[in-house]
Design a protein around this motif. Structure first.
Motif, PDB file in Angstrom:
ATOM      1  N   MET A 154       0.638  -1.262  -0.090  1.00 24.61           N
ATOM      2  CA  MET A 154       0.149   0.055   0.329  1.00 24.61           C
ATOM      3  C   MET A 154       0.297   0.995  -0.099  1.00 24.61           C
ATOM      4  O   MET A 154       0.156   2.827  -0.368  1.00 24.61           O
ATOM      5  N   TYR A 155       2.264   1.006   0.267  1.00 21.46           N
ATOM      6  CA  TYR A 155       3.223   2.108   0.929  1.00 21.46           C
ATOM      7  C   TYR A 155       3.464   2.599  -0.466  1.00 21.46           C
ATOM      8  O   TYR A 155       3.739   3.921  -1.033  1.00 21.46           O
ATOM      9  N   ASN A 158       0.314   4.529  -3.363  1.00 24.58           N
ATOM     10  CA  ASN A 158      -0.591   5.493  -2.634  1.00 24.58           C
ATOM     11  C   ASN A 158       0.245   6.401  -2.812  1.00 24.58           C
ATOM     12  O   ASN A 158       1.262   6.970  -2.325  1.00 24.58           O
ATOM     13  N   THR A 173       0.839  14.976  -5.584  1.00 22.42           N
ATOM     14  CA  THR A 173       0.963  13.199  -5.603  1.00 22.42           C
ATOM     15  C   THR A 173       2.909  13.509  -5.047  1.00 22.42           C
ATOM     16  O   THR A 173       3.626  14.195  -5.156  1.00 22.42           O
ATOM     17  N   LEU A 219      -9.225   7.128  -7.440  1.00 20.77           N
ATOM     18  CA  LEU A 219      -8.341   7.901  -5.951  1.00 20.77           C
ATOM     19  C   LEU A 219      -8.622   9.686  -7.128  1.00 20.77           C
ATOM     20  O   LEU A 219      -8.405   9.371  -8.060  1.00 20.77           O
ATOM     21  N   ASP A 259      -9.961  11.822  -1.546  1.00 20.08           N
ATOM     22  CA  ASP A 259      -9.362  10.266  -0.790  1.00 20.08           C
ATOM     23  C   ASP A 259      -8.582  11.615   0.172  1.00 20.08           C
ATOM     24  O   ASP A 259      -8.469  10.860   1.432  1.00 20.08           O
ATOM     25  N   LYS A 260      -7.886  12.032  -0.872  1.00 17.56           N
ATOM     26  CA  LYS A 260      -6.715  12.814   0.048  1.00 17.56           C
ATOM     27  C   LYS A 260      -6.751  13.660   1.429  1.00 17.56           C
ATOM     28  O   LYS A 260      -6.514  14.161   2.368  1.00 17.56           O
ATOM     29  N   PRO A 265       2.341   3.760   6.206  1.00 17.32           N
ATOM     30  CA  PRO A 265       1.403   4.078   5.531  1.00 17.32           C
ATOM     31  C   PRO A 265       0.036   4.183   7.035  1.00 17.32           C
ATOM     32  O   PRO A 265       0.476   3.546   8.378  1.00 17.32           O
ATOM     33  N   ALA A 267      -7.413   4.437   4.449  1.00 13.73           N
ATOM     34  CA  ALA A 267      -5.772   3.846   3.891  1.00 13.73           C
ATOM     35  C   ALA A 267      -6.096   3.040   3.128  1.00 13.73           C
ATOM     36  O   ALA A 267      -5.457   2.372   1.841  1.00 13.73           O
ATOM     37  N   VAL A 323      -8.144   3.305   0.007  1.00 15.00           N
ATOM     38  CA  VAL A 323      -6.814   4.438  -1.065  1.00 15.00           C
ATOM     39  C   VAL A 323      -5.668   3.669  -1.641  1.00 15.00           C
ATOM     40  O   VAL A 323      -5.745   3.434  -2.927  1.00 15.00           O
ATOM     41  N   GLY A 324      -4.913   2.933  -0.566  1.00 12.06           N
ATOM     42  CA  GLY A 324      -4.151   2.034  -1.804  1.00 12.06           C
ATOM     43  C   GLY A 324      -4.502   0.298  -2.181  1.00 12.06           C
ATOM     44  O   GLY A 324      -3.572  -0.206  -3.564  1.00 12.06           O
ATOM     45  N   ALA A 335      -5.439   2.132  -5.953  1.00 14.24           N
ATOM     46  CA  ALA A 335      -4.103   2.963  -6.363  1.00 14.24           C
ATOM     47  C   ALA A 335      -2.980   1.410  -7.263  1.00 14.24           C
ATOM     48  O   ALA A 335      -3.009   1.077  -7.605  1.00 14.24           O
TER      49      ALA A 335
END
Length: 359
Positions: A13-14, A17, A217, A313, A317-318, A342, A348, A351-352, A355
């Motif tokens: 995810m990190y 993202n 981003t 995304l 989301d951010k 993360p 989160a 989001v991960g 992405a």
């Protein structure tokens, strides 16, 4: 085993993202002496560069104030171009950008043949420049090259009768502030993009730089763009410009985190590099809806950057992720707020996952 699986999922995810700062590239381990020497050299660079950076920002401020009193609108833009061509380039130099690489995207196979086709090297008043947004350095680069009007989506939910959203227009310092604050906060001078184009042409205000993503981003993906134009918007002279920052120990991209600490680390790095790629927007056809235009613009940016177009995304989301982190901060859980890891909330993870699916 379960713990290792959770850690691996968090690492994936990190990496995927686009709202998290990029980690340093893996390098050989250095001894304590080398580490201390590097820290000392970085501190010396910061102390040596900072006075020049402050002085140049003051000169730009004085130049902007003088521009307001000039009676002829066209003369104002000429003055702004001269100020930013000198002070803006020096500012980038003292920020470590000694050399800026400019490249051109390949010509599309179905290029437009009429005389109004945009030239990627020249921009006049009213021309649109769509850019990806990864750092406050983007604003300085575009001001140095074009002295433009900056436009950010207002991020108001489009209505059923008007699917196109308005944009908020900013000058240089307003755009710098906007690049680190996210969604424009009222009061702001907002209008539809078509009206801003006409205003820029009538008053010779220069080209219009649009950041359709609405936020910064880390450059590993282009998120969903906001519908700021449609098929009836004059895009005959629309340009696409992308920024690709290289990194070794530290990345100039600033998707989130402490601005002051990021800027200090940027000054402490001897050399920063960026590739600015320029092209024309040929993927928007007349009559397309606002949503279709937004998808086409995002796809053009992603193609020029050779990254994924993460349509799942968006800036929302951010914003929700940052809101979740603020709530965790209010609950006194600092261990969950480190930007080096993360966030572990449900948002989160969504989001991960989104992405990773797009990438």
């Amino acid at each position: 085993s379960m713990k290792r699986q959770q850690q691996a999922a968090g690492n994936r995810m990190y990496r995927h993202n686009p709202f998290l700062p990029l980690p340093p590239k893996r390098a050989k381990k250095q001894g304590h002496a080398c580490a201390w020497f590097g820290a000392a050299a970085g501190a010396v660079l910061v102390l040596a560069r900072l006075p020049f950076v402050v002085a140049l920002l003051l000169l730009i401020t004085l130049g902007e104030l003088f521009s307001f009193v000039l009676p002829v609108p066209g003369l104002r833009h000429v003055w702004d171009c001269a100020v930013f061509a000198v002070c803006g380039r020096l500012l980038l130099f003292f920020m470590g950008f000694h050399h800026i690489k400019y490249t051109d995207a390949p010509e599309p196979t179905t290029s437009r043949q009429h005389s109004e086709t945009a030239n990627r090297h020249t921009c006049t008043s009213g021309d649109l420049i769509f850019c990806n947004h990864v750092s406050y350095v983007d604003v300085i680069l575009m001001a140095t090259n074009y002295a433009p009007v900056f436009a950010y989506p207002t991020l108001e939910n489009p209505s059923h009768f008007s699917p196109q959203i308005q944009v908020a227009q900013f000058g240089f310092f307003g755009a710098l502030l906007q690049s680190v604050t996210g969604i424009p906060s009222p009061p702001y001078d907002d209008c539809y993009l078509e009206d801003l184009i006409l205003n820029a042409i009538d008053y010779s205000r220069g080209p219009i730089v649009v950041f359709p993503e609405g936020t910064t981003t880390n450059g590993k993906a282009v998120i969903s763009c906001m519908p700021v134009c449609d098929g009836f918007t004059d895009l005959s002279r629309a340009h696409v410009v992308t920024f690709n920052y290289s990194r070794q120990n530290f990345s100039p991209t600033h998707p989130s985190g402490n601005l002051l600490w990021h800027f200090v680390r940027l000054l402490a790095q001897w050399h920063n590099s960026v590739e600015v790629r320029r092209g024309t927007l040929d993927c928007v056809a007349p009559g397309m809806s606002a949503a279709q235009c937004a998808t086409a613009v995002g796809g053009a940016l992603a193609d020029m950057l050779h990254v994924a177009h993460a349509t799942g995304l968006s800036v929302w989301d951010k914003e929700l992720m940052e809101q979740q982190q603020r709530e965790l901060c209010d609950e006194a859980l600092p261990e969950q707020l480190s930007v080096e890891e993360p966030s572990t909330g449900l948002l989160a993870h969504r989001v991960g996952a989104a992405a990773a699916e797009d990438i």
